[in-house]
Design an enzyme around this catalytic site. Structure first.
Site, PDB file in Angstrom:
ATOM      1  N   GLY A 123      21.898  -4.599 -15.990  1.00 45.24           N
ATOM      2  CA  GLY A 123      22.813  -4.456 -17.139  1.00 45.24           C
ATOM      3  C   GLY A 123      22.528  -3.148 -17.851  1.00 45.24           C
ATOM      4  O   GLY A 123      22.414  -3.110 -19.068  1.00 45.24           O
ATOM      5  N   GLY A 150      23.532  -0.592 -19.477  1.00 50.32           N
ATOM      6  CA  GLY A 150      24.502   0.106 -20.314  1.00 50.32           C
ATOM      7  C   GLY A 150      23.700   1.084 -21.148  1.00 50.32           C
ATOM      8  O   GLY A 150      22.735   1.697 -20.659  1.00 50.32           O
ATOM      9  N   ILE A 163      21.666   0.530 -23.985  1.00 57.09           N
ATOM     10  CA  ILE A 163      20.297   0.111 -24.347  1.00 57.09           C
ATOM     11  C   ILE A 163      19.399   0.040 -23.101  1.00 57.09           C
ATOM     12  O   ILE A 163      18.277   0.551 -23.093  1.00 57.09           O
ATOM     13  CB  ILE A 163      20.333  -1.258 -25.079  1.00 57.09           C
ATOM     14  CG1 ILE A 163      20.875  -1.074 -26.504  1.00 57.09           C
ATOM     15  CG2 ILE A 163      18.970  -1.937 -25.112  1.00 57.09           C
ATOM     16  CD1 ILE A 163      19.945  -0.365 -27.494  1.00 57.09           C
ATOM     17  N   GLY A 164      19.905  -0.547 -22.020  1.00 56.72           N
ATOM     18  CA  GLY A 164      19.111  -0.670 -20.790  1.00 56.72           C
ATOM     19  C   GLY A 164      18.748   0.702 -20.236  1.00 56.72           C
ATOM     20  O   GLY A 164      17.614   0.931 -19.794  1.00 56.72           O
ATOM     21  N   LYS A 221      25.118  -8.106 -22.132  1.00 54.79           N
ATOM     22  CA  LYS A 221      25.618  -8.908 -23.249  1.00 54.79           C
ATOM     23  C   LYS A 221      25.196 -10.349 -22.997  1.00 54.79           C
ATOM     24  O   LYS A 221      25.045 -10.747 -21.824  1.00 54.79           O
ATOM     25  CB  LYS A 221      27.156  -8.814 -23.315  1.00 54.79           C
ATOM     26  CG  LYS A 221      27.656  -7.432 -23.687  1.00 54.79           C
ATOM     27  CD  LYS A 221      27.496  -7.194 -25.170  1.00 54.79           C
ATOM     28  CE  LYS A 221      27.986  -5.816 -25.577  1.00 54.79           C
ATOM     29  NZ  LYS A 221      27.713  -5.540 -27.000  1.00 54.79           N
ATOM     30  N   ASN A 244      20.762  -9.555 -28.141  1.00 47.28           N
ATOM     31  CA  ASN A 244      21.067 -10.264 -29.392  1.00 47.28           C
ATOM     32  C   ASN A 244      21.210 -11.749 -29.093  1.00 47.28           C
ATOM     33  O   ASN A 244      21.323 -12.145 -27.935  1.00 47.28           O
ATOM     34  CB  ASN A 244      22.434  -9.799 -29.932  1.00 47.28           C
ATOM     35  CG  ASN A 244      22.332  -8.521 -30.743  1.00 47.28           C
ATOM     36  OD1 ASN A 244      21.276  -8.165 -31.250  1.00 47.28           O
ATOM     37  ND2 ASN A 244      23.454  -7.827 -30.862  1.00 47.28           N
ATOM     38  N   ALA A 287      22.139   2.739 -29.552  1.00 50.28           N
ATOM     39  CA  ALA A 287      22.529   3.699 -28.513  1.00 50.28           C
ATOM     40  C   ALA A 287      23.986   3.491 -28.131  1.00 50.28           C
ATOM     41  O   ALA A 287      24.502   2.377 -28.210  1.00 50.28           O
ATOM     42  CB  ALA A 287      21.648   3.518 -27.282  1.00 50.28           C
ATOM     43  N   LYS A 344      16.527 -11.965 -36.672  1.00 48.39           N
ATOM     44  CA  LYS A 344      17.526 -10.975 -36.248  1.00 48.39           C
ATOM     45  C   LYS A 344      18.919 -11.619 -36.178  1.00 48.39           C
ATOM     46  O   LYS A 344      19.927 -11.010 -36.551  1.00 48.39           O
ATOM     47  CB  LYS A 344      17.110 -10.393 -34.884  1.00 48.39           C
ATOM     48  CG  LYS A 344      18.092  -9.421 -34.250  1.00 48.39           C
ATOM     49  CD  LYS A 344      17.928  -8.011 -34.771  1.00 48.39           C
ATOM     50  CE  LYS A 344      19.101  -7.095 -34.510  1.00 48.39           C
ATOM     51  NZ  LYS A 344      19.389  -6.788 -33.132  1.00 48.39           N
ATOM     52  N   ASN A 365      27.672  -8.859 -38.648  1.00 46.97           N
ATOM     53  CA  ASN A 365      28.573  -8.523 -37.536  1.00 46.97           C
ATOM     54  C   ASN A 365      30.007  -9.038 -37.689  1.00 46.97           C
ATOM     55  O   ASN A 365      30.954  -8.254 -37.546  1.00 46.97           O
ATOM     56  CB  ASN A 365      27.959  -8.960 -36.204  1.00 46.97           C
ATOM     57  CG  ASN A 365      26.701  -8.165 -35.868  1.00 46.97           C
ATOM     58  OD1 ASN A 365      26.017  -7.700 -36.760  1.00 46.97           O
ATOM     59  ND2 ASN A 365      26.385  -8.015 -34.604  1.00 46.97           N
TER      60      ASN A 365
END
Ligand code: PAF
Length: 328
Positions: free
Chosen positions: A7, A9, A11-12, A77, A103, A129, A185, A193
């Site tokens: 995954g 994207g 962040i990864g 995600k 998350n 990011a 968190k 959000n």
């Protein structure tokens, strides 16, 4: 250590790139085209607040192309977690541990159960990011990464990963109360959000509006009742102040839920607000504000997905459409 990031994207890619600098560490990024093909051709460029650098690292489209690993990092995600874990099942069956950097609530249990393993670690991240173009990631925030595991046998690996991340310059710490970290968190996410996503406002603009601040307070207050019923110990004494403080401190951020809606993608509302509502029901707790924002975000999400539209292209929602989207 051989690390496979499933995954990859924004962040990864960021975690993978920085960890690949370590001695005796090999990182393979698994992700989608055109990001992956761009990395294969030109390397991965990380820009923004962590400097401007080009990383040469392996990138592939499928985890099945990798034959062994010590660690699988999943940064998808939340709704893609299970599929990502299953795609790396051969690596996990052969002994690899899994670190989920995501998350939302409940993904560790899902992976542990589906893959019959307790080698599951969890992290929350306040790194920011964006994938600015294929093969290019812009780092926008360098907040804290917290790592832990609900399975005590992973303690040594947790400490090793903390050391590795510190070595590459990340702000990171371990926690023996990862459930509390994840819930703390999640309270921030359940407050900020949906409010940002529904209004189209940045975190700072939400914070400056006293009516929206009041809505954040109600959303978090309801969720705290669930936390209390579950007996989870948060990592803050004042979750409301913490959520509002985060909105202020990340003022320029367009929160991830709003980014998803703007891109016409599915959001993570189910693993955040949806889980809170589900758990509240189990404990006989009323969560009217969370239910309202959940319904509204789901309505926008399903309409965008159905029509293949990005939020920016969608006209203001009509009440009739909204009711149909919720009930239909
Ligand atoms: O999801 C997000 O965008 C972030 O977790 C946070 C902390 C709300 C900042 O935008």
């Amino acid at each position: 250590m051989k690390i496979v990031v499933v995954g990859s994207g924004s962040i990864g890619s960021l975690y993978g790139a920085f960890l690949s600098q370590l001695k005796d560490t090999e990182v393979i990024l698994i992700g989608r085209n055109p990001h992956i093909s761009a990395i294969q051709k030109k390397g991965l460029r990380i820009k923004g607040i962590l400097g401007d650098r080009l990383f040469k690292l392996k990138a592939m489209k499928f985890a099945s192309e990798v034959d062994s690993a010590d660690l699988v990092i999943i940064t998808t995600k939340t709704y893609d977690t299970l599929e990502a874990a299953k795609s790396a099942k051969h690596l996990i069956d052969a002994g690899a541990s899994v670190l989920l950097i995501q998350n939302g609530l409940g993904t560790e249990e899902v992976v542990a159960k589906a893959l019959n393993t307790t080698k599951v670690l969890r992290a929350t991240t306040c790194m920011g990011a964006l994938r600015t173009s294929p093969g290019v990631v812009t780092a926008t925030g360098c907040g804290l990464t917290e790592i832990g595991s609900r399975y005590p046998e992973n303690r040594e690996l947790v400490e090793r990963l903390v050391k590795m991340m510190k070595e590459v310059g990340f702000k990171v710490r371990s926690s023996e109360n990862i459930e509390g970290v994840v819930w703390t968190k999640t309270l921030v996410n359940c407050g900020i959000n949906p409010v940002g996503a529904l209004t189209g406002l940045s975190n700072g603009e939400v914070y400056k509006n006293h009516i929206l601040r009041g809505l954040i307070v109600r959303l978090v207050e309801e969720a705290v009742q669930v936390v209390d019923a579950l007996g989870v110990e948060l990592t803050t004494d004042d979750p409301i102040r913490y959520a509002l403080g985060t909105a202020k401190a990340t003022g320029d951020n367009i929160n991830s839920m709003l980014q998803d809606l703007q891109a016409g993608k599915r959001t993570e509302i189910d693993a955040i607000t949806g889980e809170i509502i589900r758990l509240a029901k189990e404990h006989g707790i009323e969560t009217p504000s969370n239910e309202a924002v959940y319904a509204l975000v789901k309505a926008l999400e399903s309409r965008n997905l159905k029509e293949g539209k990005k939020l920016a292209e969608v006209d203001v929602l009509k009440v009739a459409d909204l009711v149909e989207a919720i009930t239909g």
